[in-house]
Design a protein around this motif. Structure first.
Motif, mmCIF file in Angstrom:
data_model
loop_
_atom_site.group_PDB
_atom_site.id
_atom_site.type_symbol
_atom_site.label_atom_id
_atom_site.label_comp_id
_atom_site.label_asym_id
_atom_site.label_seq_id
_atom_site.Cartn_x
_atom_site.Cartn_y
_atom_site.Cartn_z
ATOM 1 N N ASP A 1 13.914 20.025 -3.872
ATOM 2 C CA ASP A 1 13.270 21.165 -3.535
ATOM 3 C C ASP A 1 11.566 21.438 -3.331
ATOM 4 O O ASP A 1 10.980 21.952 -2.902
ATOM 5 C CB ASP A 1 13.427 22.946 -3.904
ATOM 6 N N GLU A 2 11.529 20.579 -4.667
ATOM 7 C CA GLU A 2 10.326 20.455 -4.791
ATOM 8 C C GLU A 2 9.263 18.690 -4.864
ATOM 9 O O GLU A 2 8.405 18.569 -5.155
ATOM 10 C CB GLU A 2 10.022 21.462 -6.532
ATOM 11 N N SER A 3 10.463 18.135 -3.932
ATOM 12 C CA SER A 3 9.580 17.110 -4.041
ATOM 13 C C SER A 3 9.381 17.533 -2.415
ATOM 14 O O SER A 3 10.040 18.642 -1.481
ATOM 15 C CB SER A 3 10.990 16.384 -4.045
ATOM 16 N N ASN A 4 8.137 16.257 -2.392
ATOM 17 C CA ASN A 4 7.548 15.986 -0.857
ATOM 18 C C ASN A 4 8.292 15.085 -0.379
ATOM 19 O O ASN A 4 7.492 14.774 0.930
ATOM 20 C CB ASN A 4 6.201 16.043 -0.682
ATOM 21 N N PHE A 5 9.392 14.058 -0.873
ATOM 22 C CA PHE A 5 9.836 13.096 0.281
ATOM 23 C C PHE A 5 11.371 13.591 -0.463
ATOM 24 O O PHE A 5 11.516 13.219 -1.530
ATOM 25 C CB PHE A 5 9.250 11.446 0.222
ATOM 26 N N HIS A 6 12.767 12.924 0.015
ATOM 27 C CA HIS A 6 14.050 11.946 -0.331
ATOM 28 C C HIS A 6 14.243 11.065 0.334
ATOM 29 O O HIS A 6 13.583 10.137 0.920
ATOM 30 C CB HIS A 6 15.134 13.279 0.173
ATOM 31 N N THR B 1 21.220 14.517 4.170
ATOM 32 C CA THR B 1 21.559 15.442 4.318
ATOM 33 C C THR B 1 20.478 16.526 4.192
ATOM 34 O O THR B 1 21.467 17.786 3.692
ATOM 35 C CB THR B 1 23.313 15.930 3.603
ATOM 36 N N GLY B 2 19.563 16.048 4.108
ATOM 37 C CA GLY B 2 18.540 17.137 3.481
ATOM 38 C C GLY B 2 18.950 18.017 2.083
ATOM 39 O O GLY B 2 18.340 18.845 2.012
ATOM 40 N N GLY B 3 19.051 17.034 1.140
ATOM 41 C CA GLY B 3 19.714 17.600 -0.157
ATOM 42 C C GLY B 3 20.477 18.033 -0.398
ATOM 43 O O GLY B 3 20.754 18.982 -1.205
ATOM 44 N N ALA B 4 21.622 18.239 1.041
ATOM 45 C CA ALA B 4 22.449 19.736 0.452
ATOM 46 C C ALA B 4 23.898 19.043 0.327
ATOM 47 O O ALA B 4 24.801 18.929 -1.060
ATOM 48 C CB ALA B 4 23.308 19.811 2.011
ATOM 49 N N PRO C 1 23.932 14.320 -1.574
ATOM 50 C CA PRO C 1 24.309 13.173 -1.278
ATOM 51 C C PRO C 1 25.111 12.670 -1.086
ATOM 52 O O PRO C 1 25.037 11.603 -0.899
ATOM 53 C CB PRO C 1 23.047 13.141 -2.709
ATOM 54 N N THR C 2 25.816 13.165 -1.550
ATOM 55 C CA THR C 2 27.292 12.261 -1.477
ATOM 56 C C THR C 2 27.804 11.807 -0.380
ATOM 57 O O THR C 2 28.872 11.458 0.450
ATOM 58 C CB THR C 2 28.363 13.581 -2.751
ATOM 59 N N LEU C 3 27.992 13.331 0.477
ATOM 60 C CA LEU C 3 28.666 13.356 1.981
ATOM 61 C C LEU C 3 27.489 12.154 2.293
ATOM 62 O O LEU C 3 28.512 11.336 3.733
ATOM 63 C CB LEU C 3 28.182 14.908 2.633
ATOM 64 N N ALA C 4 26.153 12.304 2.597
ATOM 65 C CA ALA C 4 25.110 10.961 3.020
ATOM 66 C C ALA C 4 25.761 9.460 2.609
ATOM 67 O O ALA C 4 25.817 8.244 2.991
ATOM 68 C CB ALA C 4 24.048 11.631 2.309
#
Length: 209
Positions: free
Chosen positions: A107-112, A128-131, A133-136
């Protein structure tokens, strides 16, 4: 919620700093290999895999703790330690224009970094927008089965033929027809794409004379 803006970056010659030397940092470093980035790892200790890359000259390892000066001039920064306070210090040391991701605080990162599949020139990313990573990663595995290794040679064929068509074919309608035809399953599964392309070209050229 603000959505993310997907982008593919060219990192050739860019300075990239990875703070941390564990398995998370190792994955980040491996993902950077082949991009042409100048990768520096900052950590008192590193995994055997990172050590091997350093020994081979593929990355630079600075065996020490992080200091604020380490991010100067960096285009991209990975805070990948198991120390939340240290990761935050890395983030706070960066300027607003620098790209920073924290392994333990998306949430505090500006990229993933999305789950990524590479087949030669074909690049597919899943986020998944951080929701989750396992699903991704699960979706990436499914895509790996759908887009297997055969796509690597196929994409190279498409690239070269597109360049040739754009340069050599003058008629705009003929160009579109050829470009559409080479992305058909016939060419994907062809055992001799060059021969099939010549046949296609000769067959279609007559209709545009």
């Amino acid at each position: 919620m603000n959505s993310f803006y997907p982008i593919i970056l060219r990192l050739n010659g860019k300075k990239v700093v990875v703070v941390g030397g564990g398995k998370v940092a190792e994955r980040k470093v491996n993902g950077l290999l082949g991009t042409g980035a100048d990768v520096t790892v900052i950590s008192p200790e590193i995994t055997e895999a990172i050590q091997k890359l350093a020994n081979e000259g593929k990355i630079v390892w600075q065996q020490r703790t992080f200091s604020e000066e380490d991010v100067y001039g960096a285009f991209m920064i990975f805070a990948a330690t198991n120390d939340r306070a240290l990761n935050q210090k890395v983030k706070d040391s960066a300027d607003s224009h620098q790209l920073v991701t924290m392994a333990d605080n998306p949430d505090e990162s500006n990229f993933h970094v999305p789950a990524h599949l590479q087949r030669g020139r074909l690049s597919i990313s899943v986020s998944t927008g951080g929701a989750s990573p396992t699903l991704a990663r699960k979706i990436r595995v499914q895509l790996e089965q759908q887009f297997n290794e055969s796509y690597e040679a196929y994409l190279e064929f498409l690239f070269l033929k597109r360049q040739w068509i754009l340069k050599e074919v003058e008629d705009a309608s003929f160009k579109r027809k050829l470009l559409a035809a080479i992305v058909s399953p016939d060419f994907l599964y062809s055992e001799n794409r060059e021969q099939d392309f010549k046949r296609l070209y000769n067959e279609q050229a007559g209709t545009f004379d």
